[in-house]
Design a protein around this motif. Sequence first.
Motif, PDB file in Angstrom:
ATOM      1  N   ALA A 250      -1.049   5.776   3.630  1.00 37.45           N
ATOM      2  CA  ALA A 250      -1.783   4.670   3.006  1.00 37.45           C
ATOM      3  C   ALA A 250      -3.026   4.277   3.792  1.00 37.45           C
ATOM      4  CB  ALA A 250      -0.872   3.460   2.851  1.00 37.45           C
TER       5      ALA A 250
ATOM      6  N   LYS B 281       0.798  -1.222   0.000  1.00 41.68           N
ATOM      7  CA  LYS B 281       0.000   0.000   0.000  1.00 41.68           C
ATOM      8  C   LYS B 281       0.833   1.275   0.000  1.00 41.68           C
ATOM      9  CE  LYS B 281      -3.745  -2.402   0.010  1.00 41.68           C
ATOM     10  NZ  LYS B 281      -4.536  -2.486  -1.246  1.00 41.68           N
TER      11      LYS B 281
ATOM     12  N   LYS C  54       0.504   4.460  -5.614  1.00 45.14           N
ATOM     13  CA  LYS C  54       0.585   4.434  -4.147  1.00 45.14           C
ATOM     14  C   LYS C  54       1.623   5.458  -3.685  1.00 45.14           C
ATOM     15  CE  LYS C  54       1.261   0.237  -4.871  1.00 45.14           C
ATOM     16  NZ  LYS C  54       1.349  -1.217  -4.813  1.00 45.14           N
TER      17      LYS C  54
END
Length: 603
Positions: free
Chosen positions: A525, A350, A380
């Motif tokens: 994230a 992530k 990401k």
Amino acid sequence: MTVRSLLLLGCLAALMISLPAAAQASDSDEGSVTPTIKLVELVISADGGEDPRPQNPLGPSQRNFRLRLEQIRAIAADPSVNGVRLKVEGIPGLARSLDLLDEIEGLKAAGKLVVCYSEALERDDLLFASAADHLCVPPSGMIILNGLLAESMYFKQLLARFDASVEVLHIGDFKTAFEELARDGMSDGQRTTLQNILDEFWEQIVSTIADQRGMQRAELEQLFAQLIVSPELAQTAGLIDQVGYRDAFDAKVEALLGGEYELVEDYGDRTKEDIEKMLESPFALFALLPALLDPPTPEAPDQDYVAIVYATGAINSGESAVDWQGKVSSMGSETIVEALEAAADDEHCKAVVLRVNSPGGSALASDMIWRAVERTMQRKPVVSSMGSLAASGGYWISMGCTSIVAQPSTLTGSIGVVGMLPDVSKTLAANGIKVETVSAGPLGDALALMAHGPSEPLKAAMIGMMQATYDSFIIKVAAGRKLAPEQVSELAKGRVWTGRQAEENGLVDVLGGLVDSIDLACVLAGLDPASTPVFELPEPPNPLEQLQQSLGVMTQARSPFEQLLLGLGFGDALALAQRLVADPRPLHADSVQAVMPFTFVIR
């Protein structure tokens, strides 16, 4: 069978013979009662290696820097541990030391007693020893306190003895890389930059020690002015807590802990019982042999995680290289790009932390990594975590990240480019060697360095390529940092900044260490930093390949001059100069270097 194969088998046989003997070694006083008070020995060393370490199934755990930080956190959280005894054998640079000191403060916050006994203390040792709740030095011990000194070596006159010279081209007033080969002494730009760095480092060292000992800065600087300080004077000034021998120190620690204690020297490592269990079967060693020679590739977690991509060493095109110990000696753009693409493609990853410890290198290779970071950020967040050094090409690969984290003592910036053209034509002529050339097409002989040294067309082409690279550097910094190009131009010119200065100038977002970077990546994230696993890339090297490389390295002889440079701490400068001078191509894709403007040793 080759000689190398025979040597390899001999090493493995010796290992297999020695392990059973080690496993059969008996503990002393097995029947004695183990004290309930536990004190863990924590060794602080100069090893700041951060890349993933290959695991040895038959030996002690190999910890990189992140795992060493995690080990200290595990000690802090362990209710069976009452305290820690520091053993300072060196420091891993000022920036990484700040990371470790943060974790030692965490030990104290968790109620762990931190003690330290040292027969001799020097300036760098005191960074950690001063963090102890109780610090002891014997009456005959020596405390050496000196200021900072930066040394650079200049080789123009040495090269002139052989009728050789080096022409250095640079873009940026402070881009002084390779001037050691082209000048008799230090340029004003380099001296200004070095003085700035030393002043910043001195401020951080003195303030850290003074704060940890509860001293006034002026009192501490008075001790530094004496150079050698007696233990008695140090105790009177509050720099140490006790003057005494080891037995007196042990007695004091027992009193502080409330009784006799057990000293644990291998916290978290495999124990004798673990090895004996692995070796219960006579065929166990043969079963473990494949894992020793070719350990399985680590697999990414099958849950949401944060990836750390280690970008370590001078930046080159191609694959990364490792030394005989398995430590990364140079960063290959292909290796780092592949690691970033793997993290980008994994749906469980992530966020990415790009951990940078690099003086820079090839501008082309740096740009390839920068582009891979850009592509990863489309999917990401990517956090750049700067270690001790993330300058020039090291900054190039970081400038586009979602956020940049650096320690106050990190060396970064150095936005500029440089090129180097060696001239050995006179050396050859002086030794009776005449170089003749035959060429075809425009400027066919422009690259004939051995015949006539750097030609004007070659220098003009190099400068044009360097200016285009520098302009691209400025534009990309401006876009990544959301600054005006004019503002970046003022911050550039090859000038090196400390992390604190870079944060003030907008080149860095947050002051902090590796753990802070991981936590920030988790937050970006939407993950919980306390429970999110971490996966390290690129994968560690194969131990068999390490051993094979070490056999090759051991056959290489060094001249007395090379040994002198290595002994004085100029090994990195020697390696870089050898690589650039030995390249037979005067003009190639990696000719333009985005590299730290100087090599120096701080003493």
